[in-house]
Every structure is written in C-alpha cells, then in structure tokens.
Design an enzyme around this catalytic site. Structure first.
Site, short mmCIF file in Angstrom:
data_model
loop_
_atom_site.label_atom_id
_atom_site.label_comp_id
_atom_site.label_asym_id
_atom_site.label_seq_id
_atom_site.Cartn_x
_atom_site.Cartn_y
_atom_site.Cartn_z
CE1 TYR A 1 68.23 63.73 59.32
CE2 TYR A 1 67.04 65.81 59.50
CZ TYR A 1 67.05 64.42 59.55
OH TYR A 1 65.89 63.74 59.84
CB SER A 58 63.35 64.99 57.43
OG SER A 58 63.18 66.11 58.27
N1 LIG Z 1 62.09 61.64 65.02
C1 LIG Z 1 61.93 62.72 64.28
O1 LIG Z 1 61.53 63.80 64.78
C2 LIG Z 1 62.21 62.66 62.81
C3 LIG Z 1 61.85 63.78 62.03
C4 LIG Z 1 62.10 63.76 60.67
C5 LIG Z 1 62.67 62.64 60.08
N2 LIG Z 1 63.01 61.57 60.86
C6 LIG Z 1 63.63 60.43 60.18
O2 LIG Z 1 63.02 59.24 60.63
C7 LIG Z 1 63.96 58.16 60.55
C8 LIG Z 1 63.96 57.41 61.88
O3 LIG Z 1 64.38 58.31 62.90
P1 LIG Z 1 64.02 58.11 64.45
O4 LIG Z 1 63.72 59.45 64.96
O5 LIG Z 1 63.05 57.01 64.61
O6 LIG Z 1 65.47 57.68 65.00
P2 LIG Z 1 65.91 56.71 66.18
O7 LIG Z 1 64.84 56.53 67.19
O8 LIG Z 1 67.24 57.22 66.63
O9 LIG Z 1 66.08 55.30 65.43
C9 LIG Z 1 67.05 55.13 64.43
C10 LIG Z 1 67.06 53.68 64.02
O10 LIG Z 1 68.00 53.51 62.94
C11 LIG Z 1 68.97 52.52 63.31
N3 LIG Z 1 70.23 52.85 62.64
C12 LIG Z 1 70.98 53.96 62.77
N4 LIG Z 1 72.06 53.89 61.99
C13 LIG Z 1 71.98 52.70 61.31
C14 LIG Z 1 72.79 52.05 60.35
N5 LIG Z 1 73.93 52.60 59.91
N6 LIG Z 1 72.39 50.84 59.88
C15 LIG Z 1 71.24 50.27 60.33
N7 LIG Z 1 70.43 50.84 61.23
C16 LIG Z 1 70.80 52.04 61.72
C17 LIG Z 1 69.02 52.59 64.84
O11 LIG Z 1 69.53 51.42 65.46
P3 LIG Z 1 71.13 51.22 65.74
O12 LIG Z 1 71.61 52.49 66.36
O13 LIG Z 1 71.21 50.03 66.63
O14 LIG Z 1 71.74 50.96 64.41
C18 LIG Z 1 67.54 52.74 65.13
O15 LIG Z 1 66.88 51.51 64.99
C19 LIG Z 1 65.30 58.80 60.19
O16 LIG Z 1 65.54 58.64 58.81
C20 LIG Z 1 65.10 60.26 60.51
O17 LIG Z 1 65.91 61.11 59.73
C21 LIG Z 1 62.80 61.55 62.20
#
Ligand SMILES: NC(=O)c1ccc[n+]([C@@H]2O[C@H](COP(=O)([O-])OP(=O)(O)OC[C@H]3O[C@@H](n4cnc5c(N)ncnc54)[C@H](OP(=O)(O)O)[C@@H]3O)[C@@H](O)[C@H]2O)c1
Length: 283
Positions: free
Chosen positions: A181, A164
């Site tokens: 985080y 991130s």
């Molecule tokens: N969206 C943003 O604005 C943003 C910005 C910066 C960085 N990021 C990073 O991008 C990555 C993805 O984020 P996202 O925004 O796409 O989140 P998201 O839509 O909430 O998706 C998270 C995914 O991770 C899975 N997950 C969560 N905990 C898990 C575990 N313990 N074991 C296996 N799977 C797990 C969830 O499925 P289940 O809940 O079914 O396990 C889901 O498939 C993260 O690392 C986040 O920090 C996102």
C-alpha cells in the site's frame, strides 16, 4: 494598491463539473459534498456498489438533498481498477457533461492491505496496484479530452490524486504491515508529479492530497489495531484524527481559482502526524 479582481469568487466552484471516484462513502463523499456546496453544476460519483447502505444510490440521494445547492449529483457504478470499466465510465461521463467538458477529476478510490510481509498473497498486490496506480493513470488518460475541453490558461482543469502520507513515510511494518500500500501511494505521488509536467501545457493541473488517518471503512481496521481513535489522536500534534471538513476544504482550494497556480504539489492533510515521530522517542 494590489488588485485582486477574482477575490470574491476565489473559492467558488460555480458551474464546474466533477468526477469523484470512490464517492459513495468516506473521503470521496466528503469531497463530492463540498464540490456541490461550492457551486459545481454536476458532480458524478462512482464506486462499484450501487445499492445498500454503502452504495452509490444512497450517497446520490444525500447529495441531492443538500440545502442550497444549484447543481446535481449523478451516480455511475464502475470498477476503476479495470480498463474496460474505465472506458465505459468515461463514455457515460462524456454524455453527461457534453460540450462543457470535465473540470475536475478526483482519483480517490483506493485499496489497502495489512498483514505480515510473509503472509501477503500476490492477489493483494495486484488489487492494490491496479486500483491505486494503474487505474489512476488510465482514468486520467481516458478523461484527458474532457479535461482539455473544460480547462483554460487562467482557470485550468484539475486532477486530484488522493494518495496518503504512507506514500512518503514508512508507516507500518511487522504484524499489520502495509508495505505494498505504501509503495503504491509513493507511485501515486510520483504519477501526480509526472502528470503535472505532462498536462500543465494543456491547461490541466495535477496535485496530490496525502491524508493521514480519517475514520472510514478503509482505515477502520488499521485504526483499531493501532490503539483506536483515542490512542492515535494522542500521537497527533493536533490531538485528533481528520474530519470531513479537513479534506473538503483542501480539495475545494485546489480546484478553485485560489489553487490555479499549484501544479505537482503534495499536500499532507494529517495535522502534522507524519512529522511527530520525535515525540514518541524513548530517550
Ligand atoms: N481514511 C484514511 O485514513 C485514509 C488515509 C490515507 C489515504 N486514504 C486514501 O483515501 C482514499 C479514500 O479512502 P477512504 O478511507 O475514504 O475509503 P472508504 O471509505 O473505504 O471508501 C472507498 C471508496 O472507494 C470505492 N472503491 C473501492 N474500490 C473501488 C474500485 N475498484 N472501483 C471503484 N470504486 C472503488 C468504494 O466503493 P465500493 O466498495 O462500492 O467500490 C468507496 O466508495 C483512498 O485512496 C485511500 O487510500 C485514506
């Protein structure tokens, strides 16, 4: 004259195998979709939930219905914050990829927490560090034999760590602070750099993608606390938040022949928002 013999296939992932954690929704699903569209023969997605609107099964169904793909998606339920869960997952992936090995691992699943500094319980730090840092270390460690099998000097295997921009700046303190985080993502960045040096000689590159805001389940609380999509878009030099193609394109680039000599870099995919603090100056 310059000779670029691989140019026609420079952005193709033809025949590659990939594992994407957190592939059931959000950024993970965008990248898994792109990998199949770019020619991967197998994309394994993993998350904890199998069933329901946000579970793995619905994502696998959507992926396998993508028009024109030659490969297939397979879903495996696993908790990638848990050491035993990781070992079991990697065993199942090994059975699926066989002698081909694993060309790509995307460590994308992540956890976040927002609260006043005083209010963050120990459980929030444990959850964040287990998934965003320790789980990433162990997943790459356990998939190493499979990555080594698939990588060559001219087309190495790839590790992508989805960190991130919070890993390089201090984005939120106060009422909705995300201090642990942010610290976990700084660790994820540095883990990626260490892996680049450790695994480069074994024909594996490791790179870090640092997204800014992309609408997703994980980000929605923070986005609404900070003024919603519209408010945050105004603070972004490009006037918008991230969209699926923004992350998909960068992930395919890093895993394709075009990205084979990048190792240990972090690419911020945020429209320049991390730099735009000067635009908010009250002077
Ligand atoms: N969206 C943003 O604005 C943003 C910005 C910066 C960085 N990021 C990073 O991008 C990555 C993805 O984020 P996202 O925004 O796409 O989140 P998201 O839509 O909430 O998706 C998270 C995914 O991770 C899975 N997950 C969560 N905990 C898990 C575990 N313990 N074991 C296996 N799977 C797990 C969830 O499925 P289940 O809940 O079914 O396990 C889901 O498939 C993260 O690392 C986040 O920090 C996102």
């Amino acid at each position: 004259m310059s000779v670029l013999p691989n140019f026609p296939n420079m952005f193709s992932l033809e025949g590659k195998t990939a594992l994407v954690t957190g592939g059931s929704r959000g950024l993970g699903l965008h990248m898994a979709t792109a990998f199949l569209l770019a020619g991967c023969s197998l994309v394994v997605i993993t998350a904890r939930k199998l069933e329901g609107e946000q579970g793995i099964n619905q994502a696998v169904d959507k992926l396998n219905k993508l028009a024109g793909i030659k490969g297939k998606a397979v879903g495996i339920a696993a908790n990638v914050a848990d050491s035993e869960g990781i070992v079991k997952l990697v065993g199942q992936v090994k059975d699926l990829v066989g002698e081909t090995g694993l060309s790509i691992v995307v460590c994308n699943a992540g956890a976040a927490w927002g609260s006043k500094f005083e209010d963050a319980p120990p459980s929030s730090s444990i959850k964040i560090l287990d998934l965003n840092v320790r789980g990433v270390f162990e997943l790459v460690q356990k998939t190493l034999p499979l990555l080594e099998k698939a990588g060559t000097k001219l087309d190495p295997s790839r590790v992508l760590i989805i960190s991130s921009t919070a890993g390089t700046n201090v984005p939120h303190v106060g009422e909705h602070g995300t201090i642990m985080y942010s610290a976990s993502k700084a660790a994820a960045h540095h883990l990626g750099r260490n892996l680049a040096v450790e695994l480069g000689p074994r024909n594996i590159t490791s790179n870090i993608i640092a997204p800014g805001f992309f609408p997703s389940k994980l980000a929605q609380g923070l986005i609404s606390n900070l003024g919603g999509i519209e408010g945050l878009s105004k603070d972004n030099p490009m006037g918008r938040l991230g969209e699926p193609e923004d992350i998909a394109g960068v992930a395919v680039f890093l895993c394709s022949l075009a990205g084979k000599y990048l190792n240990g870099v972090d690419l911020s995919v945020d429209g320049g928002a991390r730099l735009s603090v000067g635009r908010l100056s009250k002077l």
